[in-house]
Motif scaffolding. Structure first.
Motif, PDB file in Angstrom:
ATOM      1  N   ARG A 149     -17.098 -19.906 -25.611  1.00  0.00           N
ATOM      2  CA  ARG A 149     -16.722 -19.184 -26.483  1.00  0.00           C
ATOM      3  C   ARG A 149     -17.347 -17.863 -26.472  1.00  0.00           C
ATOM      4  O   ARG A 149     -18.006 -17.486 -27.296  1.00  0.00           O
ATOM      5  N   GLY A 150     -17.282 -17.315 -24.992  1.00  0.00           N
ATOM      6  CA  GLY A 150     -17.360 -15.500 -25.457  1.00  0.00           C
ATOM      7  C   GLY A 150     -19.069 -15.279 -24.762  1.00  0.00           C
ATOM      8  O   GLY A 150     -19.226 -13.601 -25.114  1.00  0.00           O
ATOM      9  N   GLU A 151     -19.479 -16.097 -25.483  1.00  0.00           N
ATOM     10  CA  GLU A 151     -20.817 -15.733 -24.698  1.00  0.00           C
ATOM     11  C   GLU A 151     -21.866 -16.339 -23.652  1.00  0.00           C
ATOM     12  O   GLU A 151     -21.382 -17.609 -22.945  1.00  0.00           O
ATOM     13  N   ARG A 152     -22.331 -16.006 -23.316  1.00  0.00           N
ATOM     14  CA  ARG A 152     -23.290 -15.220 -21.635  1.00  0.00           C
ATOM     15  C   ARG A 152     -23.542 -17.202 -21.466  1.00  0.00           C
ATOM     16  O   ARG A 152     -25.057 -17.165 -22.351  1.00  0.00           O
ATOM     17  N   VAL A 153     -23.828 -17.969 -20.255  1.00  0.00           N
ATOM     18  CA  VAL A 153     -24.980 -18.890 -20.763  1.00  0.00           C
ATOM     19  C   VAL A 153     -25.807 -19.055 -19.321  1.00  0.00           C
ATOM     20  O   VAL A 153     -24.979 -19.116 -17.829  1.00  0.00           O
ATOM     21  N   GLU A 154     -26.557 -18.953 -18.934  1.00  0.00           N
ATOM     22  CA  GLU A 154     -27.130 -19.352 -18.217  1.00  0.00           C
ATOM     23  C   GLU A 154     -27.395 -20.598 -17.487  1.00  0.00           C
ATOM     24  O   GLU A 154     -28.394 -21.018 -18.382  1.00  0.00           O
ATOM     25  N   LEU A 155     -27.466 -20.836 -16.483  1.00  0.00           N
ATOM     26  CA  LEU A 155     -27.526 -22.117 -15.407  1.00  0.00           C
ATOM     27  C   LEU A 155     -28.662 -22.163 -13.919  1.00  0.00           C
ATOM     28  O   LEU A 155     -28.561 -21.144 -13.195  1.00  0.00           O
ATOM     29  N   THR A 156     -29.237 -22.693 -13.847  1.00  0.00           N
ATOM     30  CA  THR A 156     -29.431 -23.338 -12.978  1.00  0.00           C
ATOM     31  C   THR A 156     -28.149 -23.525 -11.847  1.00  0.00           C
ATOM     32  O   THR A 156     -27.331 -23.586 -11.903  1.00  0.00           O
ATOM     33  N   LYS A 157     -28.314 -23.167 -10.491  1.00  0.00           N
ATOM     34  CA  LYS A 157     -27.343 -23.356  -9.129  1.00  0.00           C
ATOM     35  C   LYS A 157     -26.656 -24.632  -9.367  1.00  0.00           C
ATOM     36  O   LYS A 157     -25.730 -24.370  -9.128  1.00  0.00           O
ATOM     37  N   ARG A 158     -27.370 -25.299  -9.879  1.00  0.00           N
ATOM     38  CA  ARG A 158     -27.066 -26.691  -8.972  1.00  0.00           C
ATOM     39  C   ARG A 158     -26.420 -27.050 -10.421  1.00  0.00           C
ATOM     40  O   ARG A 158     -24.695 -27.571 -10.402  1.00  0.00           O
ATOM     41  N   GLU A 159     -26.938 -26.496 -12.006  1.00  0.00           N
ATOM     42  CA  GLU A 159     -25.834 -27.091 -12.904  1.00  0.00           C
ATOM     43  C   GLU A 159     -24.701 -26.000 -12.783  1.00  0.00           C
ATOM     44  O   GLU A 159     -23.308 -26.514 -12.798  1.00  0.00           O
ATOM     45  N   PHE A 160     -24.675 -24.723 -12.113  1.00  0.00           N
ATOM     46  CA  PHE A 160     -23.819 -24.219 -11.576  1.00  0.00           C
ATOM     47  C   PHE A 160     -22.138 -24.499 -11.110  1.00  0.00           C
ATOM     48  O   PHE A 160     -21.225 -24.577 -11.320  1.00  0.00           O
ATOM     49  N   ALA A 161     -23.445 -25.257  -9.408  1.00  0.00           N
ATOM     50  CA  ALA A 161     -22.547 -25.779  -8.743  1.00  0.00           C
ATOM     51  C   ALA A 161     -21.438 -27.214  -9.666  1.00  0.00           C
ATOM     52  O   ALA A 161     -20.144 -27.217  -9.622  1.00  0.00           O
ATOM     53  N   LEU A 162     -22.588 -28.366 -10.571  1.00  0.00           N
ATOM     54  CA  LEU A 162     -21.391 -29.266 -10.970  1.00  0.00           C
ATOM     55  C   LEU A 162     -20.249 -28.740 -11.857  1.00  0.00           C
ATOM     56  O   LEU A 162     -18.799 -29.112 -12.071  1.00  0.00           O
ATOM     57  N   LEU A 163     -20.439 -27.174 -13.049  1.00  0.00           N
ATOM     58  CA  LEU A 163     -19.407 -26.918 -13.348  1.00  0.00           C
ATOM     59  C   LEU A 163     -18.345 -26.471 -12.615  1.00  0.00           C
ATOM     60  O   LEU A 163     -16.646 -26.197 -13.402  1.00  0.00           O
ATOM     61  N   GLN A 164     -18.867 -26.023 -11.746  1.00  0.00           N
ATOM     62  CA  GLN A 164     -17.480 -25.269 -10.734  1.00  0.00           C
ATOM     63  C   GLN A 164     -16.742 -26.286 -10.365  1.00  0.00           C
ATOM     64  O   GLN A 164     -15.868 -26.158 -10.077  1.00  0.00           O
ATOM     65  N   ILE A 165     -17.043 -27.209  -9.505  1.00  0.00           N
ATOM     66  CA  ILE A 165     -16.261 -28.092  -9.640  1.00  0.00           C
ATOM     67  C   ILE A 165     -15.847 -29.293 -10.528  1.00  0.00           C
ATOM     68  O   ILE A 165     -14.320 -30.029 -10.226  1.00  0.00           O
ATOM     69  N   LEU A 166     -16.081 -29.333 -11.445  1.00  0.00           N
ATOM     70  CA  LEU A 166     -15.579 -29.989 -12.941  1.00  0.00           C
ATOM     71  C   LEU A 166     -14.258 -29.076 -13.363  1.00  0.00           C
ATOM     72  O   LEU A 166     -12.909 -29.554 -13.833  1.00  0.00           O
ATOM     73  N   MET A 167     -14.681 -27.574 -13.528  1.00  0.00           N
ATOM     74  CA  MET A 167     -13.482 -27.100 -13.867  1.00  0.00           C
ATOM     75  C   MET A 167     -12.786 -26.600 -12.929  1.00  0.00           C
ATOM     76  O   MET A 167     -11.236 -26.395 -13.502  1.00  0.00           O
ATOM     77  N   GLU A 168     -12.404 -26.847 -11.624  1.00  0.00           N
ATOM     78  CA  GLU A 168     -11.504 -26.582 -10.648  1.00  0.00           C
ATOM     79  C   GLU A 168     -10.933 -27.085 -10.052  1.00  0.00           C
ATOM     80  O   GLU A 168      -9.511 -27.864 -10.055  1.00  0.00           O
ATOM     81  N   ARG A 169     -11.232 -28.842 -11.227  1.00  0.00           N
ATOM     82  CA  ARG A 169     -10.741 -29.750 -11.761  1.00  0.00           C
ATOM     83  C   ARG A 169     -10.291 -30.670 -12.688  1.00  0.00           C
ATOM     84  O   ARG A 169     -10.182 -31.865 -13.159  1.00  0.00           O
ATOM     85  N   ALA A 170     -10.045 -29.388 -13.681  1.00  0.00           N
ATOM     86  CA  ALA A 170     -10.359 -29.230 -14.533  1.00  0.00           C
ATOM     87  C   ALA A 170      -8.836 -30.120 -15.386  1.00  0.00           C
ATOM     88  O   ALA A 170      -7.610 -30.549 -14.926  1.00  0.00           O
ATOM     89  N   GLY A 171      -9.160 -31.414 -16.491  1.00  0.00           N
ATOM     90  CA  GLY A 171      -8.039 -32.127 -16.469  1.00  0.00           C
ATOM     91  C   GLY A 171      -8.009 -33.711 -15.508  1.00  0.00           C
ATOM     92  O   GLY A 171      -7.210 -34.807 -15.624  1.00  0.00           O
ATOM     93  N   ARG A 172      -9.053 -33.508 -14.814  1.00  0.00           N
ATOM     94  CA  ARG A 172      -8.449 -34.546 -13.358  1.00  0.00           C
ATOM     95  C   ARG A 172      -9.903 -35.376 -13.365  1.00  0.00           C
ATOM     96  O   ARG A 172     -11.615 -34.981 -13.658  1.00  0.00           O
ATOM     97  N   LEU A 173     -10.038 -36.314 -13.371  1.00  0.00           N
ATOM     98  CA  LEU A 173     -11.234 -37.157 -13.310  1.00  0.00           C
ATOM     99  C   LEU A 173     -11.773 -37.345 -11.915  1.00  0.00           C
ATOM    100  O   LEU A 173     -11.181 -37.350 -10.844  1.00  0.00           O
ATOM    101  N   VAL A 174     -13.826 -36.915 -11.671  1.00  0.00           N
ATOM    102  CA  VAL A 174     -14.048 -35.946 -10.137  1.00  0.00           C
ATOM    103  C   VAL A 174     -15.243 -37.512 -10.673  1.00  0.00           C
ATOM    104  O   VAL A 174     -15.919 -37.805 -11.228  1.00  0.00           O
ATOM    105  N   ARG A 175     -14.693 -38.173  -9.384  1.00  0.00           N
ATOM    106  CA  ARG A 175     -15.990 -39.537  -9.207  1.00  0.00           C
ATOM    107  C   ARG A 175     -16.922 -39.308  -9.022  1.00  0.00           C
ATOM    108  O   ARG A 175     -17.676 -38.351  -7.822  1.00  0.00           O
TER     109      ARG A 175
END
Length: 221
Positions: free
Chosen positions: A144-170
């Motif tokens: 929502r326009g605001e920067r969010v500070e994430l740990t490395k593993r949180e960032f990695a999780l978010l990246q995986i899910l966003m790359e597959r947005a709209g799809r289930l990731v097992r």
């Protein structure tokens, strides 16, 4: 993102592994060609960095046999073999990229980002899903326009899910990408990670598909 690094040079392998882990990648470091072929056939990684001069089995043999076994995991060859014939042979054998040693770690990171974009059908370093945006080059996340500070593993999780947005990731795939092959993962580790990421974004950003895994909608609010 889970990367299998295949490099028998101890000093170089350690330097690459450290650099990749600082960039939030999960790294499994192998030093033998036979181990590398077995790992490729399991297809548990998102990307393989493959040296050619390996004990046990030459890296070119590893690559050739993996592609004959219909392994589709992206492979970047890293080698001191810099002749034109070597590069052509490597690419024809199924390498997705060919990086000649010595190389700068910044170039390696940029090539990894490029292969990641290609594998996910992305054209740029920025991934967007509704109110979320993630920049692979700067590791910046905004919600929502605001920067969010994430740990490395949180960032990695978010990246995986966003790359597959709209799809289930097992969950099995997520655990492998986030924790690799060498780590023993507690049964609740992934749930705890998802919970902390939701707290930093919003609790409806990541949806749970009970018994299967997680997903981010294409247009999360």
């Amino acid at each position: 993102m889970h990367i299998i690094l295949v490099e028998d040079d101890t000093q170089l392998g350690a330097a690459i592994a450290r650099a990749l882990e600082r960039l939030a990648y999960t790294v499994t470091w192998l030093r033998d060609g036979r181990e590398a072929l077995s790992a490729l056939r399991d297809q548990t990684a998102d990307l393989v960095l493959l040296d050619l001069g390996l004990p046990g089995k030459d890296g070119m043999e590893v690559l050739t046999e993996a592609r004959r076994s219909h392994v589709t995991t992206p492979v970047m060859v890293m080698t001191a073999r810099d002749g034109l014939d070597d590069r052509v042979r490597g690419l024809d054998a199924g390498a997705d990229d060919y990086l000649v040693k010595p190389f700068h770690l910044d170039e390696l990171a940029a090539r990894i980002r490029s292969l990641t974009r290609r594998a996910q059908g992305l054209a740029a370093n920025r991934i967007e899903a509704g109110a979320l945006s993630l920049d692979l080059g700067t590791s910046e996340v905004r919600f929502r326009g605001e920067r969010v500070e994430l740990t490395k593993r949180e960032f990695a999780l978010l990246q995986i899910l966003m790359e597959r947005a709209g799809r289930l990731v097992r969950r099995e795939g997520l655990e492998n990408s986030l924790y690799g092959l060498d780590n023993i993962v507690g049964s609740s580790a992934l749930e705890v990670l998802v919970h902390t990421l939701r707290r930093k974004l919003s609790f409806d950003t990541i949806q749970t598909v009970r018994g299967f895994g997680y997903m981010i909608p294409r247009e999360p609010q």
